[in-house]
Design a protein around this motif. Structure first.
Motif, PDB file in Angstrom:
ATOM      1  N   ASP A  32       1.465  -5.093   5.624  1.00 46.90           N
ATOM      2  CA  ASP A  32       0.348  -5.323   6.913  1.00 46.90           C
ATOM      3  C   ASP A  32      -0.213  -5.971   6.528  1.00 46.90           C
ATOM      4  O   ASP A  32      -1.546  -6.444   7.115  1.00 46.90           O
ATOM      5  N   ARG A  33      -0.664  -6.417   4.833  1.00 45.26           N
ATOM      6  CA  ARG A  33      -1.955  -7.151   4.286  1.00 45.26           C
ATOM      7  C   ARG A  33      -1.607  -8.532   4.808  1.00 45.26           C
ATOM      8  O   ARG A  33      -0.555  -8.608   4.855  1.00 45.26           O
ATOM      9  N   THR A  34      -3.208  -9.291   4.736  1.00 45.78           N
ATOM     10  CA  THR A  34      -2.363 -10.486   5.745  1.00 45.78           C
ATOM     11  C   THR A  34      -1.783 -11.499   4.707  1.00 45.78           C
ATOM     12  O   THR A  34      -1.328 -11.097   3.314  1.00 45.78           O
ATOM     13  N   LEU A  35      -1.075 -12.450   4.329  1.00 46.28           N
ATOM     14  CA  LEU A  35      -0.455 -13.080   4.318  1.00 46.28           C
ATOM     15  C   LEU A  35      -1.197 -13.984   2.660  1.00 46.28           C
ATOM     16  O   LEU A  35      -0.719 -14.108   1.882  1.00 46.28           O
ATOM     17  N   SER A  36      -2.305 -14.553   3.071  1.00 42.35           N
ATOM     18  CA  SER A  36      -3.147 -14.746   1.947  1.00 42.35           C
ATOM     19  C   SER A  36      -3.368 -13.972   1.006  1.00 42.35           C
ATOM     20  O   SER A  36      -3.463 -13.866  -0.045  1.00 42.35           O
ATOM     21  N   ALA A  37      -3.730 -12.422   1.416  1.00 41.32           N
ATOM     22  CA  ALA A  37      -4.096 -11.129   0.394  1.00 41.32           C
ATOM     23  C   ALA A  37      -2.921 -10.833  -0.528  1.00 41.32           C
ATOM     24  O   ALA A  37      -3.134 -10.680  -1.593  1.00 41.32           O
ATOM     25  N   ARG A  83      -0.416 -13.320  -1.249  1.00 40.84           N
ATOM     26  CA  ARG A  83      -0.259 -14.038  -1.778  1.00 40.84           C
ATOM     27  C   ARG A  83      -1.605 -13.734  -3.237  1.00 40.84           C
ATOM     28  O   ARG A  83      -0.630 -14.210  -4.794  1.00 40.84           O
ATOM     29  N   ASP A  99       1.149  -1.367   0.253  1.00 36.26           N
ATOM     30  CA  ASP A  99       0.034  -0.225  -0.182  1.00 36.26           C
ATOM     31  C   ASP A  99       0.517   1.525  -0.249  1.00 36.26           C
ATOM     32  O   ASP A  99       1.577   1.614   0.937  1.00 36.26           O
ATOM     33  N   HIS A 114       6.963  -6.855   9.944  1.00 33.77           N
ATOM     34  CA  HIS A 114       7.643  -8.008  11.554  1.00 33.77           C
ATOM     35  C   HIS A 114       8.713  -8.437  10.210  1.00 33.77           C
ATOM     36  O   HIS A 114       9.587  -8.308  11.825  1.00 33.77           O
ATOM     37  N   MET A 115       8.213  -9.100   9.635  1.00 23.99           N
ATOM     38  CA  MET A 115       9.441  -9.826  10.103  1.00 23.99           C
ATOM     39  C   MET A 115      10.387 -10.322   8.709  1.00 23.99           C
ATOM     40  O   MET A 115      10.836 -11.055   8.438  1.00 23.99           O
ATOM     41  N   ASP A 148      -2.849   0.192  -1.654  1.00 21.72           N
ATOM     42  CA  ASP A 148      -4.953   0.950  -1.207  1.00 21.72           C
ATOM     43  C   ASP A 148      -3.466   2.338  -0.809  1.00 21.72           C
ATOM     44  O   ASP A 148      -3.795   1.771   0.730  1.00 21.72           O
TER      45      ASP A 148
END
Lengths: 117, 440
Positions: free
Chosen positions: A42-47, A49, A10, A66-67, A17
């Motif tokens: 910060d989007r989910t991992l599934s989003a 992907r 984003d 944070h990863m 967005d």
């Protein structure tokens, strides 16, 4: 030389967005250069992907903000670069994880995102 | 017309008040929602005033009521999500001049007055009762129900809207000043995230009962699933992303053990309802949903933050007030729609209600069972703020729509929708409404 690029979404990628200045074609370009690439958002991992799958871009990692240290531990590269639009959530996290950092508009002009001559 | 803030006498704060005197005599009929967005894009037609007018007109149309039949308007005047119009930032004169103005140039942009709405909704020709319900829709609903019951208005609109601007939340407003008055001088001194008090309570909850943050995952997944079936909501409209256990648990901490998704996403939104007397509602376009009771908590913590003990005592007290005034027991609830923004306090509300017989310390185990809309124990069928973004409105809309049988893909099927409860926000300090498909 192995280059690893982590993309925020984003405000960084055109599909974000809000939309950012880095196009998916620019991402494809560095993929073709055989850089290691992925997203750190910060989007989910599934989003994350789902975004890459929708654009048929194969990535090496998707992680949360944070990863980045996990990414650095997992992949052996000569250059670790994160591109993002936030001082607190991108630049500070990146530098703390030992990554180089570029703002999105800096990245657009960087040689990484220009075709090899 | 000067609009007063609702007096304390309109709220049912105490135990022992007995059955609400207007039980079953007030009804919600119409529902209206404006489209959501992540942040304001600066256009007149999307400012908080404009989307509020949109939501109100939809509620009027939904109820099938002529605008000149409406005689009341209850408004939540504060619209900030934590984003403020920065001091010194040029005013958006093109937007301001697109509307009839009050003496506050940010009215309709960063706040909302009843006066501004009436100036810009000329079809509301007969409104002679206006009142402010401070804070959130839960409060305004209590005010509206009591006002209609007391005969202050017979056909009343109630609306809550939120604006969201660019930039960081809670960095502006009073927090940007050199000094903070009163309690915030201490509670906000160190700039803790808004969820930190809830996080502390949840951490103590986990320690006391031997639970873990990971046990929240089924609730979060279920809430987002329900939210994606809420066409009025942000996630359904803009980012239809599920929130599975891996997604939830991989998220970064905001105030450990509250992670990013335990905090609701701020958005632009507006939600409105049309309330009326039960007699008038019977002739309107939608099935009336009757109000059996409203109850409030105005409990103040002993110190800066409520302790878990205080939370549990007060949610239990709230549960007793809810049931007493409605003349029901926990067994009568078809579903619950208590507040969830922050998600880590939903279980406090649930346990205070004794929903499906659960006791303190049992809600996270309950989350590991079937809490879906298809099951016998639906939890937060609205999906709440987790499912649709920061509004504190979805839970009320869902109660109305469930009991009207028009919740669409979100309709509960494992239970017959007869009685629901919604409200919040905080475990200490909230307002609650009991809704029923029948006035009896």
């Amino acid at each position: 030389m192995t280059v690893l690029i982590s993309f925020d979404i984003d405000g960084t990628l055109e599909v974000g967005d809000p939309p950012g200045p880095l196009t998916m074609d620019m991402v494809r370009l560095v993929r073709e250069k055989e850089f290691l690439i992925g997203s750190c958002s910060d989007r989910t991992l599934s989003a994350q992907r789902a975004i890459w799958a929708d654009h048929e871009i194969e990535v090496d990692f998707v992680v949360g903000k944070h990863m980045l240290p996990d990414v650095k531990a997992k992949f052996d590269a000569d250059v670790y670069l994160h591109i993002g639009d936030r001082e607190d959530l991108d630049r500070q996290y990146a530098l703390k994880a030992g990554f180089d950092f570029l703002w999105p508009d800096e990245a657009v002009a960087h040689p990484h995102f220009q075709p090899d001559s | 017309m000067t609009t007063p803030t609702a007096p304390d006498s309109m709220y049912r704060n105490d135990e022992g008040l007995g059955i609400w005197e207007h039980r079953g005599k007030v009804a919600a009929v119409g529902v209206g929602h404006a489209p959501t967005s992540r942040r304001w894009d600066g256009r007149p037609e999307t400012c908080v005033g404009a989307i509020t007018i949109d939501a109100l007109r939809k509620a009027i149309d939904d109820a099938g009521v002529a605008p000149d039949q409406i005689d009341g308007l209850v408004v939540v005047p504060v619209t900030t999500t934590g984003a403020f119009w920065e001091a010194g930032k040029p005013l958006p004169m093109d937007v301001i001049q697109s509307f009839n103005q009050t003496d506050d140039p940010l009215d309709g942009i960063a706040k909302l007055s009843a006066e501004w709405l009436l100036k810009n909704m000329p079809e509301l020709t007969n409104v002679n009762f206006t009142m402010y319900g401070p804070g959130c829709m839960s409060n305004a609903l209590n005010v509206t129900a009591q006002a209609v019951g007391d005969g202050l208005t017979h056909t009343c609109l109630v609306v809550k809207s939120w604006h969201n601007f660019e930039g960081r939340y809670y960095q502006g407003g009073a927090n940007a000043g050199a000094a903070l008055p009163g309690t915030p001088a201490i509670t906000q001194l160190w700039g803790g995230p808004a969820s930190y008090s809830t996080a502390l309570q949840f951490a103590e909850y986990c320690r006391k009962y031997g639970k873990t943050h990971e046990m929240m995952a089924p609730f979060m997944e279920n809430s987002r699933r329900n939210g994606l079936r809420f066409p009025e909501g942000y996630w359904a409209q803009h980012r239809p992303e599920e929130l599975g256990p891996e997604d939830y648990l991989a998220s970064r901490w905001i105030a450990k053990p509250a992670n990013l998704f335990d905090n609701d996403i701020p958005i632009m939104m507006s939600g409105a309802y049309l309330f009326s007397t039960a007699e008038r509602a019977a002739d309107m376009k939608q099935k009336p949903v009757y109000i059996l009771n409203h109850a409030s908590s105005n409990t103040r913590p002993r110190s800066l933050l409520p302790t878990l003990d205080e939370v549990e005592a007060d949610t239990a007290r709230t549960g007793r007030k809810i049931y007493e005034g409605a003349g029901i027991t926990a067994d009568d609830l078809s579903f619950e729609n208590m507040y969830d923004g922050f998600s880590l306090f939903h279980q406090f509300h649930l346990e205070g209600l004794g929903y499906r017989g659960i006791k303190f310390g049992e809600a996270l185990d309950f989350y590991q069972t079937d809490i879906s809309i298809e099951g016998p124990n639906p939890v937060s069928p609205s999906g709440g703020n987790v499912g649709s973004g920061r509004s504190r409105v979805w839970m009320h809309t869902d109660c109305i729509q469930q009991l009207q049988g028009r919740a669409g893909a979100r309709q509960v099927t494992g239970v017959k929708p007869e009685v629901g409860v919604s409200g919040g926000p905080m475990p200490l300090g909230g307002n609650y409404t009991v809704w029923s498909a029948s006035p009896d």
